[in-house]
Design an enzyme around this catalytic site. Structure first.
Site, PDB file in Angstrom:
ATOM      1  CG  HIS A  36      36.489 -13.607   6.443  1.00  0.00           C
ATOM      2  ND1 HIS A  36      37.478 -14.494   6.790  1.00  0.00           N
ATOM      3  CD2 HIS A  36      36.045 -13.072   7.611  1.00  0.00           C
ATOM      4  CE1 HIS A  36      37.640 -14.493   8.105  1.00  0.00           C
ATOM      5  NE2 HIS A  36      36.775 -13.650   8.628  1.00  0.00           N
ATOM      6  CB  SER A  83      40.458 -16.556  11.626  1.00  0.00           C
ATOM      7  OG  SER A  83      39.744 -15.787  10.691  1.00  0.00           O
ATOM      8  NE  ARG A  84      40.134 -16.666  18.483  1.00  0.00           N
ATOM      9  CZ  ARG A  84      39.380 -15.560  18.492  1.00  0.00           C
ATOM     10  NH1 ARG A  84      38.183 -15.564  17.927  1.00  0.00           N
ATOM     11  NH2 ARG A  84      39.823 -14.447  19.053  1.00  0.00           N
TER      12      ARG A  84
HETATM   13  P1  AMP Z   1      36.377 -12.081  11.793  1.00  0.00           P
HETATM   14  O1  AMP Z   1      37.423 -11.364  11.028  1.00  0.00           O
HETATM   15  O2  AMP Z   1      36.508 -13.576  11.647  1.00  0.00           O
HETATM   16  O3  AMP Z   1      36.213 -11.627  13.180  1.00  0.00           O
HETATM   17  O4  AMP Z   1      34.993 -11.779  11.098  1.00  0.00           O
HETATM   18  C1  AMP Z   1      34.765 -10.799  10.141  1.00  0.00           C
HETATM   19  C2  AMP Z   1      33.353 -10.977   9.646  1.00  0.00           C
HETATM   20  O5  AMP Z   1      33.244 -12.247   9.003  1.00  0.00           O
HETATM   21  C3  AMP Z   1      32.314 -10.961  10.774  1.00  0.00           C
HETATM   22  O6  AMP Z   1      31.157 -10.263  10.342  1.00  0.00           O
HETATM   23  C4  AMP Z   1      32.040 -12.430  10.966  1.00  0.00           C
HETATM   24  O7  AMP Z   1      30.752 -12.698  11.490  1.00  0.00           O
HETATM   25  C5  AMP Z   1      32.152 -12.948   9.551  1.00  0.00           C
HETATM   26  N1  AMP Z   1      32.405 -14.397   9.531  1.00  0.00           N
HETATM   27  C6  AMP Z   1      33.367 -15.072  10.220  1.00  0.00           C
HETATM   28  N2  AMP Z   1      33.245 -16.398   9.998  1.00  0.00           N
HETATM   29  C7  AMP Z   1      32.176 -16.565   9.174  1.00  0.00           C
HETATM   30  C8  AMP Z   1      31.538 -17.705   8.584  1.00  0.00           C
HETATM   31  N3  AMP Z   1      31.950 -18.944   8.817  1.00  0.00           N
HETATM   32  N4  AMP Z   1      30.471 -17.482   7.788  1.00  0.00           N
HETATM   33  C9  AMP Z   1      30.016 -16.224   7.546  1.00  0.00           C
HETATM   34  N5  AMP Z   1      30.590 -15.108   8.069  1.00  0.00           N
HETATM   35  C10 AMP Z   1      31.648 -15.277   8.871  1.00  0.00           C
END
Ligand code: AMP
Length: 281
Positions: free
Chosen positions: A38, A187-188
């Site tokens: 993030h 996050s998981r």
């Molecule tokens: P999330 O809150 O994890 O659903 O994701 C929020 C944003 O962060 C989304 O655009 C995801 O694709 C991005 N994201 C999550 N994990 C990663 C990662 N490992 N690398 C790059 N972007 C990520």
């Protein structure tokens, strides 16, 4: 100091002077429980914008009835600390602020691609995701929004929505940030116990093997990935598919050219996804 808002009106009022001054507002939508992936999106937003807004909202509309909405990690205080000095505004609304009348209202329909892969395993997931993204675009009215390649189908569908609905926002995509051994940050991942964590690395290892085999064609790439995943007892494969990045539909067996391999699997009780670009020969 980051300016933290929990109401739509409060955030809009805080953004108004920036907009009036012609400053470029960039949005990074997240569900919180922030990690280095993030933060890479946030740094990119900073490099292309004048005002960076991070939204933190665990969107109930994109979780199915048997999914992990209640269990999804919520670490708002730590998230705010992590974002301090990196962003200008944080938008962390409650579910009632976003959906005062609850579920059952107007939704965005993600279309055919929204029913495939993640959408097949998680019915309604992409309708819910696009609905909240559209709301966030309307609330923040950013010039650009930054998403992660980690969620490749999400990126495809957000871009498609922006085109189909003529939304005045540029979509920026950042590469997947990984642990040293290749596991995509998520996050998981915090739910993985030590043995699940060892097994989880097989998703990225399978993608690397597929990429190495891709010059020999789709069957070789698929076989290389499967050989890596199938012996691993703790990994229960949900789907493994090679798609055309232009249509997000599965490629034909004799396809040559750029493609993406998508993998989803349950590792222990945790569902993980990953993807990589392939050059199929
Ligand atoms: P999330 O809150 O994890 O659903 O994701 C929020 C944003 O962060 C989304 O655009 C995801 O694709 C991005 N994201 C999550 N994990 C990663 C990662 N490992 N690398 C790059 N972007 C990520």
């Amino acid at each position: 100091m980051t300016d933290i808002h929990t109401t739509i009106d409060g955030l809009r009022a805080a953004l108004a002077p920036h907009r009036a001054d012609g400053r470029r507002i960039v949005l990074v939508p997240t569900m919180g429980a922030l990690h280095a992936g993030h933060l890479a999106l946030v740094r990119h937003a900073r490099s292309v914008g004048d005002v960076v807004v991070v939204s933190i909202f665990v969107n109930p509309l994109q979780f199915g009835p048997s999914e992990d909405l209640d269990r999804y990690p919520r670490t708002l205080d730590a998230d705010i600390v992590a974002l301090d000095a990196l962003v200008d505004l944080v938008f962390a609304p409650s579910a009632t602020e976003m959906y005062p009348e609850g579920a059952g209202g107007t939704m965005i329909a993600a279309g055919d691609v929204g029913t495939l892969y993640e959408g097949a395993s998680r019915t309604g997931h992409f309708d819910g995701m696009l609905t909240v993204v559209a709301k966030l675009f309307n609330i923040v009215q950013p010039a650009a929004a930054v998403f992660g390649q980690k969620d490749a189908q999400q990126v495809f569908l957000v871009r498609r929505m922006v085109r189909d609905l003529d939304l005045p926002v540029t979509i920026e995509v950042e590469p997947t940030v990984r642990e040293e051994d290749g596991l995509a940050l998520s996050s998981r991942n915090r739910y993985l116990d030590a043995s699940d964590r060892r097994a989880a690395v097989m998703l990225s290892a399978a993608l690397t093997d597929a990429s190495d085999a891709a010059s020999r064609g789709t069957a070789a790439a698929r076989e290389a990935a499967r050989m890596r995943l199938e012996p691993e007892q703790a990994v229960k494969l949900d789907y493994l598919v090679i798609v055309d990045p232009a249509t997000f539909l599965p490629v034909a067996d004799d396809y040559r050219g750029p493609a993406s391999m998508l993998i989803a699997a349950r590792v222990g009780t945790t569902r993980l996804i990953d993807n990589a670009s392939l050059q199929l020969g």
